[in-house]
Design a protein around this motif. Structure first.
Motif, PDB file in Angstrom:
ATOM      1  N   SER A 301       0.806  -1.221   0.000  1.00 46.31           N
ATOM      2  CA  SER A 301       0.000   0.000   0.000  1.00 46.31           C
ATOM      3  C   SER A 301       0.836   1.267   0.000  1.00 46.31           C
ATOM      4  N   PHE A 302       2.136   1.131   0.289  1.00 44.70           N
ATOM      5  CA  PHE A 302       2.990   2.313   0.407  1.00 44.70           C
ATOM      6  C   PHE A 302       3.777   2.601  -0.866  1.00 44.70           C
ATOM      7  N   THR A 303       3.465   1.904  -1.938  1.00 48.38           N
ATOM      8  CA  THR A 303       4.182   2.091  -3.190  1.00 48.38           C
ATOM      9  C   THR A 303       3.729   3.361  -3.883  1.00 48.38           C
ATOM     10  N   PHE A 304       4.685   4.213  -4.244  1.00 46.75           N
ATOM     11  CA  PHE A 304       4.353   5.434  -4.967  1.00 46.75           C
ATOM     12  C   PHE A 304       4.276   5.145  -6.462  1.00 46.75           C
ATOM     13  N   GLY A 305       3.533   5.975  -7.156  1.00 43.80           N
ATOM     14  CA  GLY A 305       3.345   5.786  -8.582  1.00 43.80           C
ATOM     15  C   GLY A 305       2.000   5.181  -8.906  1.00 43.80           C
ATOM     16  N   GLY A 306       1.252   4.740  -7.891  1.00 41.50           N
ATOM     17  CA  GLY A 306      -0.071   4.186  -8.102  1.00 41.50           C
ATOM     18  C   GLY A 306      -1.151   5.198  -7.751  1.00 41.50           C
ATOM     19  N   ASP A 307      -2.164   4.737  -7.031  1.00 41.90           N
ATOM     20  CA  ASP A 307      -3.272   5.596  -6.615  1.00 41.90           C
ATOM     21  C   ASP A 307      -2.805   6.471  -5.449  1.00 41.90           C
ATOM     22  N   PRO A 308      -2.677   7.781  -5.645  1.00 44.04           N
ATOM     23  CA  PRO A 308      -2.152   8.624  -4.560  1.00 44.04           C
ATOM     24  C   PRO A 308      -3.084   8.675  -3.353  1.00 44.04           C
ATOM     25  N   GLN A 309      -4.403   8.571  -3.570  1.00 43.12           N
ATOM     26  CA  GLN A 309      -5.325   8.574  -2.437  1.00 43.12           C
ATOM     27  C   GLN A 309      -5.150   7.318  -1.588  1.00 43.12           C
ATOM     28  N   ALA A 310      -4.956   6.182  -2.261  1.00 43.71           N
ATOM     29  CA  ALA A 310      -4.740   4.938  -1.515  1.00 43.71           C
ATOM     30  C   ALA A 310      -3.441   4.999  -0.718  1.00 43.71           C
ATOM     31  N   THR A 311      -2.412   5.549  -1.326  1.00 46.77           N
ATOM     32  CA  THR A 311      -1.141   5.686  -0.614  1.00 46.77           C
ATOM     33  C   THR A 311      -1.292   6.603   0.590  1.00 46.77           C
ATOM     34  N   ALA A 312      -2.015   7.702   0.411  1.00 50.61           N
ATOM     35  CA  ALA A 312      -2.239   8.634   1.521  1.00 50.61           C
ATOM     36  C   ALA A 312      -3.012   7.961   2.647  1.00 50.61           C
ATOM     37  N   ARG A 313      -3.995   7.121   2.299  1.00 50.29           N
ATOM     38  CA  ARG A 313      -4.752   6.405   3.341  1.00 50.29           C
ATOM     39  C   ARG A 313      -3.840   5.442   4.104  1.00 50.29           C
ATOM     40  N   ALA A 314      -2.915   4.803   3.389  1.00 55.28           N
ATOM     41  CA  ALA A 314      -1.993   3.889   4.053  1.00 55.28           C
ATOM     42  C   ALA A 314      -1.101   4.627   5.041  1.00 55.28           C
ATOM     43  N   TYR A 315      -0.547   5.750   4.618  1.00 53.75           N
ATOM     44  CA  TYR A 315       0.309   6.522   5.516  1.00 53.75           C
ATOM     45  C   TYR A 315      -0.475   7.038   6.718  1.00 53.75           C
ATOM     46  N   GLY A 316      -1.698   7.524   6.468  1.00 55.90           N
ATOM     47  CA  GLY A 316      -2.515   8.011   7.581  1.00 55.90           C
ATOM     48  C   GLY A 316      -2.838   6.900   8.566  1.00 55.90           C
ATOM     49  N   GLY A 317      -3.187   5.730   8.054  1.00 61.66           N
ATOM     50  CA  GLY A 317      -3.485   4.615   8.933  1.00 61.66           C
ATOM     51  C   GLY A 317      -2.280   4.153   9.723  1.00 61.66           C
ATOM     52  N   ALA A 318      -1.110   4.171   9.103  1.00 62.80           N
ATOM     53  CA  ALA A 318       0.114   3.772   9.790  1.00 62.80           C
ATOM     54  C   ALA A 318       0.448   4.752  10.916  1.00 62.80           C
ATOM     55  N   TRP A 319       0.320   6.038  10.627  1.00 59.00           N
ATOM     56  CA  TRP A 319       0.575   7.045  11.663  1.00 59.00           C
ATOM     57  C   TRP A 319      -0.359   6.843  12.858  1.00 59.00           C
ATOM     58  N   LEU A 320      -1.644   6.653  12.577  1.00 53.83           N
ATOM     59  CA  LEU A 320      -2.611   6.524  13.673  1.00 53.83           C
ATOM     60  C   LEU A 320      -2.415   5.225  14.446  1.00 53.83           C
ATOM     61  N   ALA A 321      -1.890   4.187  13.802  1.00 58.70           N
ATOM     62  CA  ALA A 321      -1.588   2.960  14.536  1.00 58.70           C
ATOM     63  C   ALA A 321      -0.457   3.200  15.536  1.00 58.70           C
ATOM     64  N   CYS A 322       0.602   3.877  15.109  1.00 60.49           N
ATOM     65  CA  CYS A 322       1.715   4.165  16.023  1.00 60.49           C
ATOM     66  C   CYS A 322       1.306   5.176  17.084  1.00 60.49           C
ATOM     67  N   ARG A 323       0.478   6.113  16.709  1.00 58.99           N
ATOM     68  CA  ARG A 323      -0.045   7.092  17.675  1.00 58.99           C
ATOM     69  C   ARG A 323      -0.861   6.377  18.756  1.00 58.99           C
ATOM     70  N   LEU A 324      -1.648   5.383  18.346  1.00 53.23           N
ATOM     71  CA  LEU A 324      -2.427   4.601  19.298  1.00 53.23           C
ATOM     72  C   LEU A 324      -1.514   3.845  20.254  1.00 53.23           C
ATOM     73  N   VAL A 325      -0.492   3.195  19.737  1.00 53.77           N
ATOM     74  CA  VAL A 325       0.425   2.431  20.590  1.00 53.77           C
ATOM     75  C   VAL A 325       1.080   3.345  21.608  1.00 53.77           C
ATOM     76  N   ALA A 326       1.547   4.515  21.153  1.00 53.65           N
ATOM     77  CA  ALA A 326       2.217   5.443  22.070  1.00 53.65           C
ATOM     78  C   ALA A 326       1.257   5.946  23.146  1.00 53.65           C
ATOM     79  N   ALA A 327      -0.007   6.194  22.767  1.00 52.60           N
ATOM     80  CA  ALA A 327      -0.977   6.727  23.721  1.00 52.60           C
ATOM     81  C   ALA A 327      -1.442   5.665  24.713  1.00 52.60           C
TER      82      ALA A 327
END
Length: 374
Positions: A301-327
């Protein structure tokens, strides 16, 4: 005529027709082999020290090791491995495959060109004159950039390094090398990928993963994407990339990308008041449409050159997963999870660092998405 006399007569006829060994009838002398030793010595003498045009770059351990020589008349081509360090910044030697061209001048060989070997990536100095700017925590090398732009980049890198150290309290160099090429095509030449791969990106990090100091670990700034970002955007992008430099030795092929990319974003957003919907707008829109992801983002899901919206959703989801763990489990637990995931399977790392399995973490993450983005 007897056979013996016939053979003797034929030999006399041959001598009469071709009396000298140098005549055209004689077998050609074997071709002399290429003078590999002289070519190698010429390359060694030429490469004894970095070129004068690189005097502003803190280079040490500069050497060309010739691996093969090919000669064509008065020209020769030597394949070589360039090794060097940026003094005070590189924990291990950087390397670069080169092709050195030479011309024979009388009895001696003279180097006439030095370029990346076919298929190898370029060095920044292959793209023109390089200027260097030192910061408190960084070295910025630029080609085709103004001194003001390089100074601003150094100031931004100097802010990023302490922010990364606060998020990643494990040992790392706590300094970074930033490369600033002039064009998107120049970025692609440094990284060995098509230019479209990096279109729209602010910056990218080079370097291999695995336990030990990473050779040639650099942050490469995209001159088409980075300058157009806001001040906050530049800070986020550069901190994200510097985090990859800091965590490089703890990252391996077993580290899931949602963890490595999410941790880098978490470090970048850590000292900001960015709301989840603002930091992950594409994912927020998807959740509001009822498209709640069923699993943590897959590596693809993190591959660039494909669907930029899908890539953005992957990055957002990854950030929120790590944010959850830290919290929920604490920042030290997130750091510990990152370390463990680089050397053992994720389920084992999750159990040891957080006391939870992957389905449990996924369920908690999905609930967080509903609450914060829905």
């Amino acid at each position: 005529m007897t056979p013996v006399r016939r053979r003797a007569a034929l030999r006399l006829l041959a001598l009469a027709l071709c009396p000298l060994p140098a005549a055209g009838c004689a077998d050609p002398a074997p071709r002399a082999p290429a003078d590999d030793g002289a070519v190698r010595r010429a390359v060694a003498d030429w490469s004894a020290a970095p070129p004068a045009r690189l005097a502003g770059i803190p280079l040490e351990g500069w050497s060309y090791e010739v691996t093969s020589v090919r000669q064509s008349g008065v020209r020769a081509f030597a394949r070589a491995e360039l090794r060097y360090r940026l003094a005070g910044y590189d924990g291990a030697p950087a390397s670069s495959a080169r092709e050195v061209e030479l011309a024979r001048d009388g009895t001696a060989w003279r180097v006439t060109a030095d370029r990346p070997a076919p298929g190898a990536v370029a060095q920044l100095w292959d793209q023109g004159e390089v200027a260097a700017v030192r910061g408190a925590h960084c070295l910025v090398l630029g080609a085709g950039q103004t001194p003001q732009a390089l100074a601003a980049l150094a100031a931004e890198a100097d802010r990023a390094v302490p922010a990364v150290t606060a998020a990643w309290p494990r040992p790392w160099a706590r300094r970074v090398v930033v490369l600033a090429p002039a064009t998107l095509e120049a970025v692609a030449a440094l990284l060995g990928r098509p230019a479209d791969t990096y279109r729209g990106l602010g910056a990218v990090t080079t370097g291999s993963t695995g336990g030990g100091p990473a050779p040639a670990d650099r942050v490469v700034v995209n001159p088409e994407g980075y300058p157009g970002l806001s001040e906050a955007g530049r800070r986020i992008v550069l901190t994200h990339e510097v985090t990859h430099v800091a965590t490089r030795a703890a990252t391996s092929a077993s580290t899931p990308l949602w963890l490595s990319e999410g941790f880098a974003d978490w470090a970048a957003y850590r000292q900001t008041a960015t709301a989840p919907a603002d930091g992950a707008p594409e994912l927020a829109r998807a959740v509001r449409r009822g498209e709640l992801p069923g699993a943590l983002p897959a590596d693809g899901s993190f591959t660039f050159g494909g669907d930029p919206q899908a890539t953005a959703r992957a990055y957002g989801g990854a950030w929120l997963a790590c944010r959850l763990v830290a919290a929920r489990w604490g920042e030290p637990a997130l750091v510990r999870l990152y370390e463990l995931a680089g050397r053992e399977p994720l389920p084992a790392a999750l159990g040891e660092a957080l006391g939870v399995d992957l389905p449990g973490l996924t369920a908690a993450w999905r609930q967080t998405l509903r609450e914060e983005l829905g």
